[in-house]
Design a protein around this motif. Structure first.
Motif, PDB file in Angstrom:
ATOM      1  N   GLY A 188       0.818  -1.212   0.000  1.00  9.03           N
ATOM      2  CA  GLY A 188       0.000   0.000   0.000  1.00  9.03           C
ATOM      3  C   GLY A 188       0.850   1.258   0.000  1.00  9.03           C
ATOM      4  O   GLY A 188       0.532   2.242  -0.681  1.00  9.03           O
ATOM      5  N   ALA A 189       1.952   1.228   0.759  1.00 14.74           N
ATOM      6  CA  ALA A 189       2.841   2.392   0.814  1.00 14.74           C
ATOM      7  C   ALA A 189       3.407   2.713  -0.560  1.00 14.74           C
ATOM      8  O   ALA A 189       3.574   3.883  -0.922  1.00 14.74           O
ATOM      9  N   LEU A 190       3.689   1.670  -1.332  1.00 10.93           N
ATOM     10  CA  LEU A 190       4.238   1.861  -2.681  1.00 10.93           C
ATOM     11  C   LEU A 190       3.175   2.315  -3.680  1.00 10.93           C
ATOM     12  O   LEU A 190       3.430   3.175  -4.522  1.00 10.93           O
ATOM     13  N   LYS A 191       1.991   1.734  -3.564  1.00  9.20           N
ATOM     14  CA  LYS A 191       0.947   1.987  -4.570  1.00  9.20           C
ATOM     15  C   LYS A 191       0.054   3.179  -4.251  1.00  9.20           C
ATOM     16  O   LYS A 191      -0.705   3.636  -5.106  1.00  9.20           O
ATOM     17  N   GLY A 192       0.123   3.660  -2.996  1.00 11.09           N
ATOM     18  CA  GLY A 192      -0.706   4.806  -2.633  1.00 11.09           C
ATOM     19  C   GLY A 192      -2.138   4.461  -2.299  1.00 11.09           C
ATOM     20  O   GLY A 192      -3.016   5.321  -2.270  1.00 11.09           O
ATOM     21  N   GLU A 193      -2.401   3.203  -2.028  1.00 14.23           N
ATOM     22  CA  GLU A 193      -3.718   2.755  -1.587  1.00 14.23           C
ATOM     23  C   GLU A 193      -3.551   1.452  -0.816  1.00 14.23           C
ATOM     24  O   GLU A 193      -2.624   0.687  -1.064  1.00 14.23           O
ATOM     25  N   VAL A 194      -4.433   1.219   0.142  1.00 19.62           N
ATOM     26  CA  VAL A 194      -4.331   0.004   0.948  1.00 19.62           C
ATOM     27  C   VAL A 194      -4.561  -1.205   0.062  1.00 19.62           C
ATOM     28  O   VAL A 194      -5.575  -1.307  -0.627  1.00 19.62           O
ATOM     29  N   GLU A 232      -2.966  -0.818  14.968  1.00 16.25           N
ATOM     30  CA  GLU A 232      -2.789   0.426  14.223  1.00 16.25           C
ATOM     31  C   GLU A 232      -2.230   0.057  12.857  1.00 16.25           C
ATOM     32  O   GLU A 232      -1.439  -0.878  12.730  1.00 16.25           O
ATOM     33  N   LEU A 233      -2.661   0.801  11.831  1.00 12.30           N
ATOM     34  CA  LEU A 233      -2.273   0.451  10.467  1.00 12.30           C
ATOM     35  C   LEU A 233      -1.806   1.673   9.692  1.00 12.30           C
ATOM     36  O   LEU A 233      -2.435   2.732   9.730  1.00 12.30           O
ATOM     37  N   GLY A 234      -0.710   1.496   8.964  1.00 11.00           N
ATOM     38  CA  GLY A 234      -0.224   2.521   8.056  1.00 11.00           C
ATOM     39  C   GLY A 234       0.152   1.905   6.728  1.00 11.00           C
ATOM     40  O   GLY A 234       0.284   0.686   6.603  1.00 11.00           O
ATOM     41  N   GLY A 235       0.313   2.766   5.721  1.00 13.52           N
ATOM     42  CA  GLY A 235       0.715   2.280   4.397  1.00 13.52           C
ATOM     43  C   GLY A 235      -0.369   2.468   3.364  1.00 13.52           C
ATOM     44  O   GLY A 235      -1.317   1.689   3.319  1.00 13.52           O
ATOM     45  N   GLY A 236      -0.273   3.525   2.569  1.00 13.85           N
ATOM     46  CA  GLY A 236      -1.219   3.720   1.478  1.00 13.85           C
ATOM     47  C   GLY A 236      -2.506   4.427   1.837  1.00 13.85           C
ATOM     48  O   GLY A 236      -3.437   4.459   1.036  1.00 13.85           O
ATOM     49  N   VAL A 237      -2.579   5.011   3.038  1.00 14.62           N
ATOM     50  CA  VAL A 237      -3.803   5.711   3.449  1.00 14.62           C
ATOM     51  C   VAL A 237      -3.752   7.138   2.909  1.00 14.62           C
ATOM     52  O   VAL A 237      -2.952   7.957   3.359  1.00 14.62           O
ATOM     53  N   ARG A 238      -4.601   7.427   1.941  1.00 14.08           N
ATOM     54  CA  ARG A 238      -4.557   8.726   1.262  1.00 14.08           C
ATOM     55  C   ARG A 238      -5.887   9.477   1.278  1.00 14.08           C
ATOM     56  O   ARG A 238      -5.942  10.636   0.891  1.00 14.08           O
ATOM     57  N   THR A 239      -6.971   8.812   1.686  1.00 14.98           N
ATOM     58  CA  THR A 239      -8.299   9.456   1.629  1.00 14.98           C
ATOM     59  C   THR A 239      -9.088   9.191   2.906  1.00 14.98           C
ATOM     60  O   THR A 239      -8.839   8.227   3.633  1.00 14.98           O
ATOM     61  N   ILE A 240     -10.050  10.084   3.147  1.00 14.98           N
ATOM     62  CA  ILE A 240     -10.950   9.906   4.292  1.00 14.98           C
ATOM     63  C   ILE A 240     -11.750   8.622   4.131  1.00 14.98           C
ATOM     64  O   ILE A 240     -12.016   7.904   5.107  1.00 14.98           O
TER      65      ILE A 240
END
Length: 238
Positions: free
Chosen positions: A54-60, A78-86
């Motif tokens: 997700g971090a690479l592609k910009g979406e989970v 807790e989750l991170g990686g590719g979170v770009r929108t509400i």
């Protein structure tokens, strides 16, 4: 201080990177769920999960794996990686993720951060991944010209209460964390600070504990056997 064992997911499996280099990813476990359960059994109070794809592609990308973890353990995630929108945050909160980490989006879109914090308050954290003191984005592939302290102060001003600081040069190295970098951040903002990157031993964890940080993320040190999670949690509580 809480200890957050880490699960980095790539193509559905648990991996660890070396200094954020994707070409140097190493599979450390086949099943994220089994790994999460082992952390739960060891007494973890929180589990840190990163969707590397997700971090690479910009979406989970690994949403199915995340769902399975949430479904099978009672420990908050807790989750991170590719979170770009509400909408993505909404979806993650809906499936049971307790805290969502913003990284690249936090640097690129301050209005998005404001909206996320307004809606979800302390369920939002910002991950500051830095190299040579400057914030890295897009799966750590691009280095900005923004100093990590300046960025942290801006996030605090917006209302962010939780900051996760990673020194990329330490991540996955088992060389010990960047204590001075963490200390400078702690002196600069009042946010909860979680240390990430380089933990090699229980002594490192205890030193971070003495700094009165909110938490520390431990990954490779657990998978390599350098740190026994159950013992580390007990020692950090003594």
């Amino acid at each position: 201080m809480i200890i957050l064992p880490a699960i980095d997911i790539r193509e559905g499996k648990c991996v660890r990177l070396y200094k954020g280099i994707f070409e140097k990813s190493e599979i450390v476990a086949e099943s994220p769920v089994k790994t999460a359960k082992s952390f739960e059994e060891a007494g973890a109070e929180y589990i840190h999960v990163v969707d590397l794809d997700g971090a690479l592609k910009g979406e989970v990308v690994n949403i199915k794996a995340v769902k399975n973890i949430v479904k099978n353990v009672k420990v908050p995630i807790e989750l991170g990686g590719g979170v770009r929108t509400i909408e993505t945050i909404d979806k993650l909160i809906e499936i049971g993720v307790k805290r969502v980490i913003l990284g690249t989006a936090a640097l690129n879109d301050k209005i998005f951060v404001k909206e996320a914090v307004r809606k979800y308050d302390d369920k939002i954290a910002v991950g500051i991944d830095a190299k040579d003191g400057f914030v890295a984005v897009n799966g750590w592939l691009d280095i900005s010209k923004v100093n990590y302290i300046e960025f942290a102060k801006l996030m605090e001003y917006i209302g962010v209460k939780n900051i996760i600081l990673t020194d990329i040069s330490k991540d996955g190295t088992l060389e010990g964390p960047n204590f001075s970098m963490l200390q400078r951040l702690k002196e600069s903002v009042k946010c909860n600070i979680t240390a990430s990157g380089g933990i090699k031993s229980i002594d490192d964890i205890l030193k971070l504990n003495d700094m009165n940080l909110y938490g520390t993320i431990v990954g490779k040190a657990i998978y390599s056997g350098n740190v026994n999670l159950k013992k580390a949690i007990k020692r950090s509580r003594d």
